[in-house]
Design a protein around this motif. Structure first.
Motif, PDB file in Angstrom:
ATOM      1  N   LYS B  27      49.868  40.293  38.542  1.00 39.14           N
ATOM      2  CA  LYS B  27      48.709  40.503  37.679  1.00 39.14           C
ATOM      3  C   LYS B  27      47.850  41.604  38.268  1.00 39.14           C
ATOM      4  N   VAL B  28      47.689  42.644  37.480  1.00 38.45           N
ATOM      5  CA  VAL B  28      46.879  43.788  37.914  1.00 38.45           C
ATOM      6  C   VAL B  28      45.678  43.905  36.977  1.00 38.45           C
ATOM      7  N   TYR B  29      44.520  43.936  37.548  1.00 39.57           N
ATOM      8  CA  TYR B  29      43.296  44.136  36.759  1.00 39.57           C
ATOM      9  C   TYR B  29      42.841  45.585  36.888  1.00 39.57           C
ATOM     10  N   THR B  30      42.499  46.157  35.770  1.00 40.95           N
ATOM     11  CA  THR B  30      41.983  47.528  35.777  1.00 40.95           C
ATOM     12  C   THR B  30      40.486  47.496  35.569  1.00 40.95           C
ATOM     13  N   ARG B  31      39.779  48.227  36.369  1.00 41.54           N
ATOM     14  CA  ARG B  31      38.313  48.277  36.236  1.00 41.54           C
ATOM     15  C   ARG B  31      37.921  49.432  35.328  1.00 41.54           C
ATOM     16  N   GLY B  32      37.382  49.102  34.196  1.00 42.22           N
ATOM     17  CA  GLY B  32      36.966  50.148  33.255  1.00 42.22           C
ATOM     18  C   GLY B  32      38.122  50.579  32.374  1.00 42.22           C
ATOM     19  N   SER B  49      42.470  50.072  40.002  1.00 40.65           N
ATOM     20  CA  SER B  49      43.043  48.779  39.636  1.00 40.65           C
ATOM     21  C   SER B  49      43.175  47.898  40.880  1.00 40.65           C
ATOM     22  N   VAL B  50      43.222  46.602  40.620  1.00 40.04           N
ATOM     23  CA  VAL B  50      43.335  45.632  41.720  1.00 40.04           C
ATOM     24  C   VAL B  50      44.513  44.718  41.411  1.00 40.04           C
ATOM     25  N   THR B  51      45.374  44.556  42.365  1.00 44.86           N
ATOM     26  CA  THR B  51      46.504  43.647  42.186  1.00 44.86           C
ATOM     27  C   THR B  51      46.081  42.263  42.667  1.00 44.86           C
ATOM     28  N   ALA B  52      45.859  41.375  41.701  1.00 46.33           N
ATOM     29  CA  ALA B  52      45.399  40.026  42.057  1.00 46.33           C
ATOM     30  C   ALA B  52      46.562  39.148  42.497  1.00 46.33           C
ATOM     31  N   LEU B  53      47.736  39.363  41.879  1.00 44.76           N
ATOM     32  CA  LEU B  53      48.943  38.616  42.261  1.00 44.76           C
ATOM     33  C   LEU B  53      50.105  39.584  42.330  1.00 44.76           C
ATOM     34  N   ASP B  54      50.969  39.367  43.312  1.00 46.10           N
ATOM     35  CA  ASP B  54      52.088  40.308  43.486  1.00 46.10           C
ATOM     36  C   ASP B  54      53.398  39.527  43.636  1.00 46.10           C
ATOM     37  N   LYS B  76      44.244  32.511  43.755  1.00 45.83           N
ATOM     38  CA  LYS B  76      44.436  31.119  43.317  1.00 45.83           C
ATOM     39  C   LYS B  76      44.070  30.948  41.836  1.00 45.83           C
ATOM     40  N   SER B  77      42.844  31.387  41.520  1.00 42.33           N
ATOM     41  CA  SER B  77      42.372  31.198  40.146  1.00 42.33           C
ATOM     42  C   SER B  77      43.221  31.986  39.163  1.00 42.33           C
ATOM     43  N   THR B  78      43.629  33.200  39.564  1.00 44.57           N
ATOM     44  CA  THR B  78      44.464  34.018  38.672  1.00 44.57           C
ATOM     45  C   THR B  78      45.777  33.301  38.373  1.00 44.57           C
ATOM     46  N   LEU B  79      46.371  32.716  39.393  1.00 47.05           N
ATOM     47  CA  LEU B  79      47.628  32.000  39.195  1.00 47.05           C
ATOM     48  C   LEU B  79      47.411  30.795  38.283  1.00 47.05           C
ATOM     49  N   LEU B  80      46.293  30.084  38.502  1.00 43.84           N
ATOM     50  CA  LEU B  80      45.975  28.945  37.621  1.00 43.84           C
ATOM     51  C   LEU B  80      45.878  29.406  36.165  1.00 43.84           C
ATOM     52  N   HIS B  81      45.173  30.522  35.964  1.00 47.03           N
ATOM     53  CA  HIS B  81      44.979  31.017  34.594  1.00 47.03           C
ATOM     54  C   HIS B  81      46.305  31.425  33.950  1.00 47.03           C
ATOM     55  N   LEU B  82      47.185  32.004  34.748  1.00 49.11           N
ATOM     56  CA  LEU B  82      48.494  32.397  34.205  1.00 49.11           C
ATOM     57  C   LEU B  82      49.320  31.162  33.844  1.00 49.11           C
ATOM     58  N   LEU B  83      49.288  30.158  34.723  1.00 46.56           N
ATOM     59  CA  LEU B  83      50.060  28.938  34.463  1.00 46.56           C
ATOM     60  C   LEU B  83      49.540  28.201  33.230  1.00 46.56           C
ATOM     61  N   LEU B 244      48.310  31.192  49.443  1.00 41.83           N
ATOM     62  CA  LEU B 244      48.231  32.570  48.961  1.00 41.83           C
ATOM     63  C   LEU B 244      47.294  33.376  49.855  1.00 41.83           C
ATOM     64  N   ARG B 245      47.624  34.652  49.962  1.00 41.84           N
ATOM     65  CA  ARG B 245      46.707  35.565  50.661  1.00 41.84           C
ATOM     66  C   ARG B 245      46.886  36.957  50.069  1.00 41.84           C
ATOM     67  N   ASP B 246      45.791  37.536  49.657  1.00 44.01           N
ATOM     68  CA  ASP B 246      45.811  38.885  49.058  1.00 44.01           C
ATOM     69  C   ASP B 246      46.838  38.999  47.939  1.00 44.01           C
ATOM     70  N   GLY B 247      46.950  37.952  47.160  1.00 48.38           N
ATOM     71  CA  GLY B 247      47.828  37.998  45.987  1.00 48.38           C
ATOM     72  C   GLY B 247      49.288  37.751  46.287  1.00 48.38           C
ATOM     73  N   THR B 248      49.608  37.431  47.524  1.00 48.50           N
ATOM     74  CA  THR B 248      51.016  37.157  47.840  1.00 48.50           C
ATOM     75  C   THR B 248      51.151  35.744  48.411  1.00 48.50           C
ATOM     76  N   ARG B 249      52.334  35.208  48.251  1.00 49.06           N
ATOM     77  CA  ARG B 249      52.580  33.846  48.752  1.00 49.06           C
ATOM     78  C   ARG B 249      53.001  33.953  50.207  1.00 49.06           C
ATOM     79  N   VAL B 250      52.272  33.285  51.056  1.00 46.60           N
ATOM     80  CA  VAL B 250      52.592  33.426  52.477  1.00 46.60           C
ATOM     81  C   VAL B 250      53.386  32.262  53.015  1.00 46.60           C
ATOM     82  N   GLU B 251      53.242  31.093  52.450  1.00 47.60           N
ATOM     83  CA  GLU B 251      54.051  29.966  52.922  1.00 47.60           C
ATOM     84  C   GLU B 251      53.911  28.820  51.932  1.00 47.60           C
ATOM     85  N   ALA B 252      54.795  27.871  52.027  1.00 50.78           N
ATOM     86  CA  ALA B 252      54.695  26.656  51.228  1.00 50.78           C
ATOM     87  C   ALA B 252      54.930  25.478  52.147  1.00 50.78           C
TER      88      ALA B 252
END
Lengths: 370, 257
Positions: B27-32, B49-54, B76-83, B244-252
């Motif tokens: 998920k990439v958000y574009t500003r403006g 643009s900002v990559t919220a999830l990668d 976290k919230s971005t992933l929730l919204h997508l799900l 999650l960290r910086d839009g990437t999954r680091v561990e489960a």
């Protein structure tokens, strides 16, 4: 809003109603007739030698009565040593045939005048409107002290012989009525006999415009006007007052619309997060807008109803304050049109505001709010 | 096609069939707004643009609680919204019971959320002017349920979350914990298969938070629950934690196995 509109309409209507209630056919003045609130309200006295002028006009075959009337601020007290209050004193000639008496008796006459010698017997009688009687806490048969000056008032004892609403309705302020000669005596004006105007009642079947033309011809130095012309000439002097009245009405409508709109917008704004949460949950925009419109209707109805219910007592209160401060009774006037208008604005604008706010909110993405 | 039949071909992480799964979502958000043709000719730069999830993949099974952990801004919230179908990914797919959410119209996604997804927020977001029962009933109105059935269901749900004596109370007359339980009852109103909760205990004290978490354990028996939180005790009720960290999954991690 209804109060503000009532104040505006009252300012505009007061003068008109007062002239209508005076029930005269023609008005004779010596130039401008200015409304004044000085000393409690009334008009300026600028028609001199009013007795002679009235007598001349009464000689016209179609004139039933020509009555000079003077309005002068006088002191009135219940005891010679008590505090005196100022009222508008109305002076009427003869037995006051144009004065309506609702309780008690008319004057026994204007005998003190004695064809201009001012040495006849004084009646020492006075008529009050009921509000003045209540203010002074006096009834028919009680004694009052009146005069153009405090010292004259302490020496002039009169008896309340009846209640009359005539001049209170005409001037819009508390008024005491005396024989014209005794008012002139009380104010030291027997020499010039000034009057505010002479009112003319025509004989049955007489044409007002014909008599007006005749009198204008015989008395070119005076202005002779019909009811409507007299009202207009007075109100032309009060253009600012009329403009203020009209501005109040416009302001009332504008303020009512703005307040209702803002209230609804605020109510909807406070619920924006809850609405956004429901949108996120899958509740449709149409259901949410419908719910908000329902609130708008309910708030508009409740607010409108409350406004209508509270207007009448509030008008009463404001009129009492206005009468005490500026001397005019009935300055704030309400009517079913104003009340219905206020209610309609609350209901219609409330609903429209809710539709607009609800529609606007439904167009916003829930995640922009949550 | 049932989720069970396809679970082996999707990124499931447990033995049960996934209710929802995200595959390589970005998920990439574009500003403006963009520069436009004229802007490009004039050399206007593309907006930042900002990559919220990668490229995140995750699957949530029925009957399990999955915790999303990570610092603020981790996605976290971005992933929730997508799900939940509140947003669509820039890349990758989100499948809800084998339906690719991107193939659904906006209206269809709204209907899917109404029928299958319950959402619980940190700040409750109840309608202040309505009673607890009316708040719970609102989604049922949308479903077209009759007045009597709505009343019965909303009262049953409020009883289920321990608010049988608060049914007619408005949100302002309820404590924070009680309001959150009303929000849980509202989320359960349409009997959803997926519950999404974003910092559900964030506004609550420890003891009240624990009581709310007990509710989550109860409601998770027959549905999938995803909750995002900073709070370690909250995450402890999860069967699995996706970090999650910086839009990437680091561990489960398996929280309680």
């Amino acid at each position: 809003m209804t109060l503000l509109a009532g104040a505006g309409m009252g300012v505009i209507d007061t003068g008109h109603q007062q002239f209508e209630s005076a029930d005269r056919d023609l008005w004779v003045t010596a130039g401008e007739t200015r409304l004044t609130t000085a000393g409690g309200g009334g008009f300026e006295n600028s028609l001199y030698n009013s007795r002679t002028v009235a007598s001349e006009m009464e000689s016209h075959e179609d004139v039933q009565h020509a009555i000079p009337m003077a309005f002068q601020t006088i002191y009135v007290g219940t005891e010679p040593t008590a505090d005196f209050e100022t009222f508008v004193g109305a002076g009427v000639s003869g037995g006051g045939p144009s004065v309506q008496v609702t309780e008690g008796e008319r004057f026994s006459g204007d005998t003190y005048y004695a064809n201009g010698s001012y040495d006849g017997e004084r009646t020492n009688e006075i008529l009050l409107d009921e509000e003045t009687a209540a203010t002074l806490d006096v009834d028919i048969g009680d004694t009052l002290y009146v005069g153009g000056t405090l010292s004259a008032a302490r020496d002039t004892e009169v008896t309340v012989v009846g209640f009359s609403p005539t001049f209170e309705r005409m001037l819009g302020t508390s008024t005491v009525v005396m024989p014209l000669s005794e008012l002139h005596e009380a104010t030291g004006e027997t020499r010039t006999e000034p009057a505010t105007f002479i009112t003319i009642t025509l004989a049955d079947g007489a044409d007002a415009e014909t008599v007006q033309a005749d009198l204008e011809l015989s008395h070119p130095e005076y202005q002779i006007q019909t009811n409507q012309e007299q009202l207009e000439s007075v109100l032309q002097e009060q253009a600012l007052v009329l403009a203020a009245g009209a501005a109040l009405v416009v302001l009332a409508i504008g303020a009512g619309v703005a307040l209702t709109f803002n209230l609804l917008a605020l109510v909807v704004y406070q619920q924006r997060e809850a609405v956004a949460a429901l949108t996120a949950q899958g509740v449709s925009s149409s259901l949410l807008i419908g719910s908000i419109i329902g609130q708008g209707l309910a708030i508009g109805f409740a607010g409108g109803l409350l406004g209508v219910v509270l207007t009448t007592p509030a008008v009463e209160l404001l009129n009492q304050i206005a009468a005490a401060v500026v001397g005019f009774d009935g300055l704030v006037q309400t009517s079913s049109d104003i009340l219905l208008g206020g209610f309609a604005i609350a209901l219609v604008v409330g609903t429209i505001a809710a539709i607009v706010a609800g529609w606007r909110l439904s167009r916003t993405k829930p995640l922009d709010i949550l | 096609m049932s989720p069970a039949a396809t679970s082996s071909s999707h990124p499931t992480e447990g033995d049960r069939s996934p209710v929802v799964y995200a595959t390589d979502v970005t998920k990439v958000y574009t500003r403006g707004s963009g520069p436009g043709r004229v802007g490009k000719l004039l050399g206007r730069p593309e907006p930042p643009s900002v990559t919220a999830l990668d490229k995140i993949s995750v699957a949530i099974d029925a009957g399990e609680i999955v915790g999303l952990a990570g610092p603020s801004g981790s996605g976290k919230s971005t992933l929730l919204h997508l799900l939940a179908g509140l947003e669509t990914p820039t890349a990758g797919t989100v499948q809800f019971q084998d339906q690719d959410l991107e193939t659904l119209s906006r209206r269809e996604r709204i209907r899917l959320r109404l029928e299958h997804v319950g959402i619980i927020f940190q700040h409750f977001h109840l309608v202040d002017s309505l009673s607890a029962r009316a708040n719970v009933s609102l989604p049922l109105v949308e479903l077209g349920m009759g007045t009597r059935k709505r009343r019965e269901r909303s009262e049953a749900l409020l009883t289920r979350v321990g608010l049988e004596d608060r049914i007619s109370h408005r949100p302002g007359e309820l404590s924070g914990g009680e309001q959150q339980r009303v929000a849980i009852a509202r989320a359960l109103a349409t009997d959803p298969t997926l519950i999404i909760a974003d910092e559900p205990t964030g506004e609550l004290d420890t003891e009240t938070g624990q009581r709310v978490l007990e509710e989550f354990k109860r409601i998770a028996t027959d549905r999938a629950v995803v909750l995002a939180s900073h709070d370690q005790p909250t995450l402890e009720i999860a069967d699995r934690i996706v970090q999650l960290r910086d839009g990437t999954r680091v561990e489960a991690t398996q929280a309680d196995t």
